[in-house]
Design an enzyme around this catalytic site. Structure first.
Site, PDB file in Angstrom:
ATOM      1  N   HIS C 159      14.134  10.555  17.520  1.00  0.00           N
ATOM      2  CA  HIS C 159      13.244  11.812  17.017  1.00  0.00           C
ATOM      3  C   HIS C 159      13.474  11.797  15.412  1.00  0.00           C
ATOM      4  O   HIS C 159      13.338  13.091  14.912  1.00  0.00           O
ATOM      5  CB  HIS C 159      13.564  12.929  17.726  1.00  0.00           C
ATOM      6  CG  HIS C 159      13.286  12.770  19.183  1.00  0.00           C
ATOM      7  ND1 HIS C 159      12.327  13.004  19.973  1.00  0.00           N
ATOM      8  CD2 HIS C 159      14.250  12.680  20.148  1.00  0.00           C
ATOM      9  CE1 HIS C 159      12.346  13.043  21.250  1.00  0.00           C
ATOM     10  NE2 HIS C 159      13.692  12.616  21.505  1.00  0.00           N
ATOM     11  N   SER C 280       6.887   1.990 -11.180  1.00  0.00           N
ATOM     12  CA  SER C 280       5.931   2.913 -11.249  1.00  0.00           C
ATOM     13  C   SER C 280       5.216   2.599 -12.767  1.00  0.00           C
ATOM     14  O   SER C 280       6.077   2.345 -13.705  1.00  0.00           O
ATOM     15  CB  SER C 280       6.314   4.307 -11.178  1.00  0.00           C
ATOM     16  OG  SER C 280       5.408   5.073 -11.781  1.00  0.00           O
ATOM     17  N   LYS C 286      11.338   5.124 -10.598  1.00  0.00           N
ATOM     18  CA  LYS C 286      11.129   4.928  -9.337  1.00  0.00           C
ATOM     19  C   LYS C 286      11.458   3.274  -9.197  1.00  0.00           C
ATOM     20  O   LYS C 286      11.374   2.439  -9.820  1.00  0.00           O
ATOM     21  CB  LYS C 286       9.476   4.582  -9.331  1.00  0.00           C
ATOM     22  CG  LYS C 286       8.913   6.248  -9.444  1.00  0.00           C
ATOM     23  CD  LYS C 286       9.358   6.885  -8.272  1.00  0.00           C
ATOM     24  CE  LYS C 286       8.980   6.474  -6.786  1.00  0.00           C
ATOM     25  NZ  LYS C 286       7.303   6.706  -6.806  1.00  0.00           N
ATOM     26  N   GLU C 293       6.016  -1.706   2.310  1.00  0.00           N
ATOM     27  CA  GLU C 293       4.821  -0.701   2.627  1.00  0.00           C
ATOM     28  C   GLU C 293       3.560  -1.615   3.042  1.00  0.00           C
ATOM     29  O   GLU C 293       2.931  -1.184   3.853  1.00  0.00           O
ATOM     30  CB  GLU C 293       4.538   0.166   1.368  1.00  0.00           C
ATOM     31  CG  GLU C 293       5.554   1.014   1.220  1.00  0.00           C
ATOM     32  CD  GLU C 293       5.107   1.828  -0.428  1.00  0.00           C
ATOM     33  OE1 GLU C 293       5.539   1.257  -1.257  1.00  0.00           O
ATOM     34  OE2 GLU C 293       4.672   2.939  -0.288  1.00  0.00           O
TER      35      GLU C 293
END
Lengths: 495, 495, 495, 495
Positions: C159, C280, C286, C293
């Protein structure tokens, strides 16, 4: 003549039990029982108007239907027997009670094809309005929670990496906007649902002089699905409803994902309240965001159901095909999953515990202030943004390597980095400090729609109005329909 | 400084080639190249307004962008180099030409996140308008063909079984109605597409005093995606566009299925023209409806692509995520498949050969007249429909067993059957003959939206008007946008 | 006779350009060009055997095909011209070079239907073997990384909440096992792919005395798709391949999700290397896990593509239908996305930076030790598990409220809690301390397959062997095929 | 202590009713009730072996579980109460009956995570075997029907156009082959299902000395899912089962489509028996193939459900997540739809009426003889196939234009056409006649796997053997499992 043979004059034997069980939609039809009775009442009044039923016959039938309606509404009426569907069941019930001489007329100028299309549209309409109502309520909860935290900074993420400082209030506002877009989509879709197919008969109209506009009025529709073939064969409106709910669930699943992540030990921004969390059978320390996980899973399920609908219709020859029967339970399931998710989300949001300390401390330590600093260089010292980006990038790199916060950097260090990057600067001594407090970072934002608290409050106010406007329209639509149905029942002498 | 390191101050090494190839969207970005330049022009004018660029800097940048726009439009501009996307490419091109002191300012107050959202919306808008245009043209073809055959009977089918006599014209009208519904759906969806996300910056706005409304006006949008988080993170509008096209393709696939079936040797109602049919490499006798088969398959493909979009977004954390990159080529592919299918369908329909003789002879021999006969018993002799249904059902059974047409039955035989069914009747001698000619059957229909030729003609006329109205609105929307873009280019001193 | 009319004796005009463009698979067929030539060579040798071609004719044709093969392999051969597909193109090339008297025989006893089925199976076989090879390599990387960290504790999650202490090595081992299951699935699937459909002709065999077994041997197949109708019409093997890759991608997407999460500032267990991370354009701080992804997104894409395949085949009448054409590019795309993802994942894993300090410190502070403590009560003090669970649950609750670690609890406190819960206990003074160090927690585990480092090492060793075994089988399969093809080329006198 | 708080020591309040209803799987868990009891019995015996339970405690618990098993099997046991799932329910039942001192030990070394994974695998195994059994029975029916009609010609279709003459027997054989491939896929998949996850505990094993191999043996598994993380988190086996059933349903949907088409008035080759057909409520003449239409629709539904499963798992973090709960009812639904479809298809096929006259007459009139004629020119006159194709193509064209059958063409006419096409021929006077009878056309086929009746009979015989072999293996697997379960019950002293 046995009841079950009503429609089977052409064939010599009945369906075998296995086949009947396979083709019967009786169980699923519970969902359209009330709607089918209402639709039948409208049809019966139309038959009287057309002269197919006498006043007396009409009254007799309406009395029976009225009784069934009452039982259906109270849940007493059991859909049972050797019938393929609710339509066969209903006609049999009427004939049983008033005899075939009168009851046998009920199906004049109507087939199960336009009948079921009508019942579906009545039901989809009802479910759509219910979903709209729930959606407004859940959306409102987001506005409500936004109110309390337009000044509570949290990092906003891109690529699951801290990107810019935002506020939890702005997050709630963003989700409100997405949900309102979902709402408006449902409202557009409603226009294409709220039309009457009745009178298309099997597929090509009838020779009986039925006025189709009458059912439109009695049932509170806004118009006709005019072409008889489209009326019984087309299901674009179901695909649209399913797609809209699919998009809505997709939005809910993203909210769920955010909150699950933020509930983790590592993020810790929020905690679902005990009323919406589960525990572990074996790990005593757990507080599990099960409601949110299931919401996420159900969005996936809705995707699959929606896909199933499309696949049923792909390449299906025009006309009524039994394949269409399967579209009904799928759509009801999509409605159920969506409505339940909306209701539970409302509860989750309204009871969500927000860990303000944690939000603040994470924001304070975050490199997400970097963009503000770079923009500071642009604004105050006219550094071209690309260079400012490079300077601050190297500053962040240095801090990350040394385990320091960005705000712990001295102005001198920044000047040195800048010089090496080919940009000689003389900075104000408090240049960095200005952004050290996340709230300062928020207030620094100038653009419309940004998380600047002032801007967030402006948006909040405006959205209160938007919400109220939609609530009013929704109530009007519902009232108009309720009035039509009342009038129908009055005319039919029911209750 | 090497070009490729523009954004990479923070990391020490470049992407390895395999990874660059994996993450680069450069090839796919060809599709938004023009749009990205237009969006950048608007942003640059905004920066001047905000005082970030001087008049002179602005002019210099615009000149470069103008040149790139020209090249992009003529197809000369190649998207090449070690860039991850078109945005990086563009900024580099500008910097190369005007130096980093000026060019390095172009990205002030903007990130690739709002930039790409803007380019996508500009492009989706364009594709949507193109699809609308094609859809109106294809729909018109259906109206046109309907005109010629409102009196040509064909059986209408339910369960792929002959059900009632209809007309080919009525079929075309039905498909026109479905397509028009699809059109209206696209128009509703356009409202949620035609909004500007520019100014959201990375995810939470910018400290530069940019007026977001300016881009709205310059680019011909009707409003803002206001909340900065929604502006970069939400893709509901893409899901909606994809879903609408999915529904449209679903309608096309059903038309394809009908025509493939009707082109078979066994049905034979129509034949696709040679220009739209393929042959066999080995079976000399074949005329294959390949265009239609591929249309059917492409509807399936669109379903899958649409599903892929939804799955990308399911449970995606809020904020910009690189996953979103994959949504672009999927949506372009959906547009391509749909637009090509529309264009080809127009050709198929306009050149379709209709085998009138075959339509007539099949209609004449069809038991699909049975419902008309049953309704005749209801209307002329007051037989309750359920009984009439049983009588005619048994008549059909008798005919089928004896291999006779229904119209070859004598009135005496029908009376006998009726009597056995418990309904003694004395029929007019010409009762059956009345329905022997399919056209008579069509004219017998009374309800609105039925294939009665008179009714079909009324609908046809009305739809002509509906079509014209939509064409006018569409042109207006297109003109408004064209004017805005012209004004933008004028202001930027381009061309 | 113009080339394009080879197959069009039956129809009077050619396809219009728009339709040709719509139906042509020429561009996509690049992918099966080599395979189609190989298949044609086998067919030509079969025709000689059957007496349809003379020795000399056969030689002439093989020489042409050999030349085309060479060009195809080097990438020189352009698939261009007004052809609907590669098959038409090839036959035309042959006829152009050796005349229709000889070249016109090449299509004897074969149709495009069995021809394309053959080319697809050859290509799928090749892609499947390539995928298997990549999958073994990527799996190996997981074993390799597991080696270094069977003693590095991290929390395992349920979870998305910390559940039990595990080890990063155990995680890698788990993923290895999942990937190996995926591998075995592909191997099972291979059996149903590696069969020859050649000789089925259009759909029902041929009157020419062709020996189908010959192509089986020459092309290295393991058998026939015997029934001619199945051979040209069935695509279960494609659905199976697509489904297996879909499952594999689903596993990759879960790995991607784990690593994205663990790369976040908040988790911080790992950092993708610079070669596999993006930066970025606007936020200098970043390091974005873009490769991961995109892997996640591509899994979604593969789901959609797979779904598209199924939808194409749903309810498709038996026989060859042009719809099947669309299955090819979809499957190639699935292969590409999967193979690229596997290759990139290998790189990501092999270069992944592991932040050991962070893993340790999070593990130390974690309440995930609770289950070990509860089991300690069971083992050492005979407390029924459900009671032990309750006692430790309350202890955790107390710690959480007071902001303490579980290991900071004193034995006395635990005894008090226990007594209140109805279980009086006298604990060893070092009872809690025993579990204070995560490694102790790991070593406490007794069951097979647990993350106890000793157990992990045993599994690691065994899996090395499993991997080697599979590598050997794979190489054998590949060699057998390579030998067959060499023999085919030798027989055909090619190269 | 109230029952419902068994697991909730950590949190202060219970789930609110709306949330409990949302997260509870109690209703769905009916399906795994028996399996969960069996799994628990195995676990309890393991706990005794591990010394956690005494002989006496074990016996007491087994007695309770034995009673529950009996009730569950007879359907008496109602899953009711404020429980989230069957596992909580069961533990509570045991504790209620033997007290927490003993009953509270049942969950030692086990969590709901491995427990539910075990129950699922037990149930999937059962459903898989049932599906295999049904599939063999349905396949057998196809063989049986094939037997009667290997000499009954029908046209085989490509592009829904008559292509070559085949036989209905060959069609049935083809479908048998497809179904057998589906069967073999399920058998392969079974290997990955029949493994025990028990002992993985929450996610990382347990400190109790449980022997996992014991449950393997007692429950008739063939091995372990060894890695604890994979055991609770991976669901590849469910995706595989769902995908295999999806492929199977895809095959059924194509059979359904064929038979629906062939049942149409226009084709007329077959008629579904009355026991498997529905009638119309309004069109007395209809015999609707509803069972087949629903089978087609259900294939679409299964596609959607399968897609839903994949979407649930896409990007799900590793570990147990509540999302997984939703995979269960989806998979059960897929099993139900598939098993029902198989059973109904068996009935449809075994009772299908075949209209031999119609098959013959359509075959006789069909241009599908054209390929045979062209091959005749190749074989008898050495005409290159491409030229023969052209000649016969023009002959068909001529016949089609004049409305003649191909066999009505004279040899002279064919010679003329041939000469015009540049191929002077002198044909035997009976050249065309030879193919005039469809059976001759069938017998003309030479290749293995063709519909030549002799070849079809050979295949039929071989397939009888294949079927028998599979039946035997299946029975062995089932027996082995039954024996294990009996032994388990014996050891537990149950029954």
């Amino acid at each position: 003549m046995s009841e079950e043979s009503l429609y089977r004059a052409r064939v010599s034997r009945g369906l075998c039990p296995k086949a009947l069980d396979f083709v019967s939609s009786l169980r699923d039809d519970e969902r359209i029982l009330v709607d089918d009775i209402l639709g039948t009442l409208a049809h019966v009044l139309g038959l009287k108007e057309a002269g197919v039923l006498t006043e007396r016959e009409c009254r007799k039938i309406c009395r029976v239907l009225g009784g069934l309606l009452k039982q259906a509404r109270s849940g007493e009426l059991r859909l049972e027997g050797p019938y393929e569907d609710v339509h066969e069941f209903l006609e049999n019930e009427v004939i049983k009670r008033v005899g075939i001489e009168i009851g046998g007329k009920i199906h004049s100028g109507r087939s199960r094809n336009d009948q079921v299309a009508l019942a579906i549209r009545l039901r989809v309409r009802k479910e759509l309005l219910k979903t709209c109502d729930l959606l407004l309520k859940t959306s409102e909860e987001f506005l409500h929670r936004a109110e309390g935290c337009v000044e509570l900074p949290i990092p906003f993420y891109t690529h699951t990496q801290q990107a810019q400082i935002g506020s939890l209030g702005h997050y709630f506002l963003s989700k409100f906007d997405d949900l309102l877009e979902d709402y408006d989509r449902l409202v557009d879709c409603f226009k294409r649902v709220n039309l009457s197919p009745l009178g298309a008969c099997a597929v090509a109209g009838t020779g009986l002089p039925i006025k189709r506009e009458m059912a439109v009025k009695l049932l509170g529709f806004s118009g006709l699905v005019e072409n008889s073939l489209s009326a019984v064969s087309s299901r674009g409106f179901m695909l649209e409803v399913a797609s809209c709910l699919n998009i809505l669930m997709s939005d809910l699943s993203r909210i769920a994902e955010d909150l699950i992540l933020w509930s983790s030990n590592e993020f810790g921004f929020v905690t679902p309240s005990d009323e919406y969390a589960s525990t572990s059978s074996v790990m005593p320390q757990k507080v599990n965001p099960c409601t949110l996980e299931l919401m996420r899973a159900r969005a996936a399920e809705v995707q699959g159901l929606c896909m199933g609908l499309f696949s049923i219709l792909k390449g299906l020859v025009t006309g009524y095909n039994r394949d269409l029967q399967e579209t009904k339970p799928i759509l009801w399931k999509i409605f159920d999953l969506t409505q339940d998710s909306l209701a539970v989300l409302k509860g989750v949001i309204s009871t969500l515990k927000i860990n303000e300390e944690r939000c603040l401390s994470v924001s304070r330590g975050s490199y997400a202030l970097a963009l503000d600093l770079a923009e500071g260089l642009v604004l105050e010292y006219g550094v071209p943004f690309r260079l400012a980006h490079r300077v601050i990038g190297q500053a962040v790199r240095k801090c990350a390597e040394e385990g320091r916060k960005l705000t712990e950097l001295s102005v001198q260090e920044l000047e040195e980095i800048s010089e090496k990057a080919g940009q000689k600067l003389k900075l104000r001594p408090d240049f960095i400090k200005k952004y050290a407090e996340p709230l300062a970072s928020l207030r620094f934002r100038k653009t419309r729609g940004s998380p600047n608290p002032a801007e967030a409050r402006r948006m909040l106010l405006k959205r209160r109005g938007e919400l109220k406007k939609r609530r009013r329209s929704l109530d009007e639509v519902q009232n108009k329909i309720d009035k039509s149905i009342s009038e129908l029942l009055r005319k039919a002498g029911v209750r």
